[in-house]
Scaffold this active site. Structure first.
Site, short mmCIF file in Angstrom:
data_model
loop_
_atom_site.label_atom_id
_atom_site.label_comp_id
_atom_site.label_asym_id
_atom_site.label_seq_id
_atom_site.Cartn_x
_atom_site.Cartn_y
_atom_site.Cartn_z
N HIS A 1 0.82 -1.21 0.00
CA HIS A 1 0.00 0.00 0.00
C HIS A 1 0.85 1.25 0.00
CE1 HIS A 1 -0.03 1.18 4.37
NE2 HIS A 1 0.18 -0.09 4.58
N ASP B 1 5.99 1.73 7.47
CA ASP B 1 4.63 1.35 7.09
C ASP B 1 4.02 2.43 6.21
OD1 ASP B 1 2.06 0.43 6.94
OD2 ASP B 1 1.64 0.52 9.07
N GLU C 1 -5.19 1.66 2.67
CA GLU C 1 -5.08 0.41 3.42
C GLU C 1 -5.32 0.66 4.89
OE1 GLU C 1 -2.95 -2.72 5.79
OE2 GLU C 1 -2.66 -0.58 5.77
N GLU C 2 -4.81 1.80 5.38
CA GLU C 2 -4.86 2.06 6.81
C GLU C 2 -6.28 2.19 7.36
OE1 GLU C 2 -2.49 1.49 8.50
OE2 GLU C 2 -0.60 2.11 7.60
N ASP D 1 3.90 -5.35 3.17
CA ASP D 1 3.39 -4.11 3.74
C ASP D 1 4.59 -3.40 4.36
OD1 ASP D 1 2.21 -2.21 5.44
OD2 ASP D 1 0.37 -3.37 5.63
N HIS E 1 2.77 3.53 13.38
CA HIS E 1 1.65 4.48 13.22
C HIS E 1 1.85 5.79 14.02
CE1 HIS E 1 -1.56 1.40 11.72
NE2 HIS E 1 -0.50 1.43 10.96
#
Ligand code: NAG
Ligand code: NAG
Ligand code: NAG
Length: 710
Positions: A351, A361, A398-399, A427, A512
């Site tokens: 993604h 990420d 995606e998140e 990912d 994140h």
């Protein structure tokens, strides 16, 4: 592929023989001439392209590849780029232009799903009479200049709460039971937890079930605050469940959308608001809590560990307003069209959207994908064309719940069903040390073979395989029952053999948060970018083998062996009076079907260049290998969760289920806890039969025509 023509041609020649005999000789002569000329031409280009085999050529292109990966990663992580926000556009055009500059044909697909953004939030502590003790910060200490979108939980509903706080450790079922044991009820309270209790949406749902008013999830002690989605009930756009949210909002998309208020849509959102908070904010709340003292085990990982679990006496004033918005997202694709079988797809995906800068990420994965594109570009120029089509995908949103990939799978379901050979996901390519992989079991052997060809990034003179083998517990390959990345639509909905892999044995602390930056990668995650390189090489070689092997490198014997292990493990979860014989017998049959298919595949491989009829039979064999995984799908979906259709490897309904395979059985076990004994046994028994029949279907597919006597 045009190998059907000789079969059709034969009878017509026979019929007209008496009329056209002289012509036939002439024709034959001409054809022979043509064939000789054609052959000499093609063998010449072939010898140019295949002077070295494609895997060897791919591996030989590693000179300064780590520098190129590092360079791309830096460019990808300059700015934050949450899906559906203006920041996303520059990342999109960067990836598109990088794919194009390698000479790959590209295309993009727009979708307009319902996304969720924070519009306003506040948090403060109050005396029980309501007067203010202190306002609390909801910002992220690691982002002092507030460059990023503030921390929030996507799809958390809006809400206002003034209530006492309760500390519930990690917010797992067992933690709430501990509180019960202490005589503490969370009903009417704001539940405070530490991250680490599994899917955050699950934590919120458990608190809501017990009547909590809101949930605050505290991050690590490093100043980061973990953003994330709390969407429930599976992936994809909540307004278009099962079909693609195609089109652009700006140009007015013409697609059926459910109402946000529809029951089917509301079930996808938690019923109470939630918010991630910094560890220091959590500590300020904890300090005010009375009630029973914190259980000893709960103190670990806390900044402040004195005091009680609550509730209160101080009150927490928490307000949150969410903005739900239909927003535009964009999936991007780079294509390498197959030479012989353009309608068979090997799909590689990663993604592109990120909560913050996204160095781990997802762009450790994106930079890796671009490295593969670079090498494929060089190979194309030297004349290489794979047998089957390779598609490189860069997913959006995606998140928020794997939205970009899910919409694409939903839109193209029938095509993927008949044409997709495998989906290979990466990912977070690199979040630390140590190789990890998860696959559907027919891919195990191929993956292991390939890790023997790739240099270990950390140990000189070793391969990835060597280090993997000597790691704790040896080679272990996870299965894909989780629903936490873009393989979800491909495997759980479409039944396509799938794989996911990454470097990093433990979750990286900046997950994140604002700490997921190029700086972290460059100084700690992968300073020489050799781990990125290893993932790129494994990923690329997997694609090449799947695209080029005459007989698909799928091993159903390891599938059968894995299922056997599963059924032994299942014994611990079901009543001993329940027979598992039907599954045992089906697996035994799968073993023999897998052996049969393997032997037949080997024979066919030897006949590889013996003409069109062999080509057709090879194609039929490969279709059996490709389609056997689809047998594990249940057409109408799992009970009560129709989108999930894979009976063996969908995520269990209970986020905390210890049984992470035979999903329909796992669901029956957790649901039937409420049933009487006889009904319980019947419900589980039925699911056991369903699984046994699905395994039998896979054997039938693998056996092909032998089933009807040869
Ligand atoms: C509320 O309670 C606090 C602490 O008990 C006290 O200091 C404060 O004066 C009270 N305020 C009002 C308005 O009663
Ligand atoms: C709680 O916070 C909201 C929003 O900041 C504010 O409007 C409200 O007055 C506060 N409640 C109390 C009791 O202070
Ligand atoms: C790439 O790897 C070489 C060693 O193989 C190393 O010297 C170089 O610094 C690396 N480049 C980057 C950008 O990390």
């Amino acid at each position: 592929m045009r190998s059907i023509s000789p079969l059709k041609l034969k009878p017509s020649i026979t019929r007209s023989r008496h009329l056209l005999l002289p012509f036939s000789f002439l024709l034959l002569f001409l054809l022979l001439l043509l064939y000789t000329v054609y052959n000499s031409l093609t063998s010449k280009t072939a010898s140019l392209a295949y002077a070295t085999s494609s895997p060897t050529l791919f591996l030989s292109l590693s000179t300064s590849a780590n520098a190129s990966i590092s360079h791309d990663l830096r460019s990808l992580t300059l700015r934050p780029h949450v899906a559906g926000t203006p920041g996303a556009a520059s990342t999109t055009s960067f990836v598109l232009s990088r794919l194009r500059s390698q000479g790959l044909p590209t295309f993009s697909r727009q979708y307009s799903p319902l996304l969720s953004f924070p519009s306003h939030s506040s948090l403060s502590l109050h005396h029980s009479n309501g007067s203010l003790i202190a306002p609390l910060s909801l910002s992220e200490p690691a982002d002092p200049n507030a460059i990023l979108l503030p921390p929030y939980h996507a799809y958390s509903p809006s809400g206002k709460t003034l209530a006492p706080a309760v500390y519930a450790n990690l917010g797992r079922e067992q933690d709430f039971q501990t509180l019960d044991g202490l005589g503490v009820r969370v009903n009417g309270c704001v539940v405070l937890v530490r991250k680490g209790g599994g899917y955050r949406g699950g934590v919120v749902a458990r608190a809501a079930e017990r009547g909590a008013k809101a949930v605050l999830i505290a991050g690590g002690s490093d100043g980061g605050v973990e953003r994330g989605t709390v969407i429930l009930g599976g992936p994809g756009d909540p307004l278009t469940p099962g079909w693609g949210a195609i089109g652009s909002v700006i140009q007015g998309s013409d697609v059926e959308r459910l109402q946000v208020a529809a029951e089917e849509v509301r079930r996808r959102f938690p019923t109470i608001p939630s918010m991630p908070v910094a560890a220091v904010t959590a500590a300020e709340i904890l300090r005010t809590l009375g009630g029973p003292p914190l259980p000893h085990k709960w103190k670990e990982g806390l900044v402040e560990s004195e005091g009680g679990v609550g509730p209160g006496p101080a009150l927490v004033n928490f307000t949150y307003s969410e903005e739900k918005r239909v927003a535009e997202i964009q999936d991007i694709f780079g294509m390498i069209r197959g030479r012989e079988e353009p309608d068979r797809y090997i799909i590689l995906g990663n993604h592109r959207d990120a909560w913050t800068y996204g160095a781990v990420d997802p762009h450790s994965g994106t930079a890796t994908l671009l490295e593969i594109a670079r090498r494929f570009g060089v190979m194309l120029q030297s004349g290489w064309r794979p047998r089957r089509t390779i598609i490189l995908c860069s997913w959006d949103a995606e998140e928020f719940g794997m939205i970009g990939s899910t919409e694409w799978v939903e839109e193209n379901l029938d095509n993927l069903h008949s044409k997709a050979v495998a989906y290979l996901n990466v990912d977070c390519a690199v979040q630390g040390v140590g190789f990890n992989a998860a696959t559907t079991p027919q891919l195990d052997k191929l993956l292991i073979d390939i890790t023997k060809k790739v240099k270990d990034p950390d140990v000189e003179g070793k391969t990835v395989y060597d280090t993997w083998l000597s790691a704790n517990g040896g080679i272990s390959i996870e299965r894909l029952s989780r629903a936490d990345s873009d393989f979800t639509g491909f495997l759980h909905h479409a039944g396509i053999p799938s794989l996911d892999m990454y470097y990093g044995n433990v979750e990286f602390a900046g997950y994140h948060t604002a700490l997921d930056s190029f700086h972290w990668m460059e100084t700690q995650g992968d300073p020489l970018f050799h781990r990125h390189l290893a993932i790129a090489e494994i990923w690329g070689l997997l694609a090449i083998r799947l695209a080029d092997d005459v007989i698909l490198p799928f091993d159903y014997q390891s599938y059968a062996s894995q299922l056997e292990e599963h059924v032994h493990a299942l014994r611990d979860f079901v009543d001993e009076k329940l027979s598992l014989e039907s599954i045992h017998a089906a697996i035994k049959d799968l073993h023999s079907a897998a052996n049969y298919a393997f032997t037949e595949g080997q024979k066919l491989e030897l006949q590889h260049s013996s003409g069109d009829y062999a080509t057709l039979r090879i194609r039929a064999m490969n279709d059996r290998l490709m389609l056997a995984e689809r047998s594990f799908l249940q057409e109408e979906g799992l009970d009560g969760r129709h989108w999930f259709r894979h009976l063996l490897y969908s995520p269990p309904e209970d986020y905390e289920s210890k049984l992470t395979f035979f999903t329909s059985i796992a669901d029956a076990i957790s649901r039937s806890k409420r049933y009487k004994e006889s009904k319980k046994r019947f419900a589980i028994c039925h699911q056991i039969w369903l699984v046994a029949r699905a395994i039998r279907r896979a054997s039938q597919v693998l056996r092909g025509e032998e089933l009807f006597g040869g």
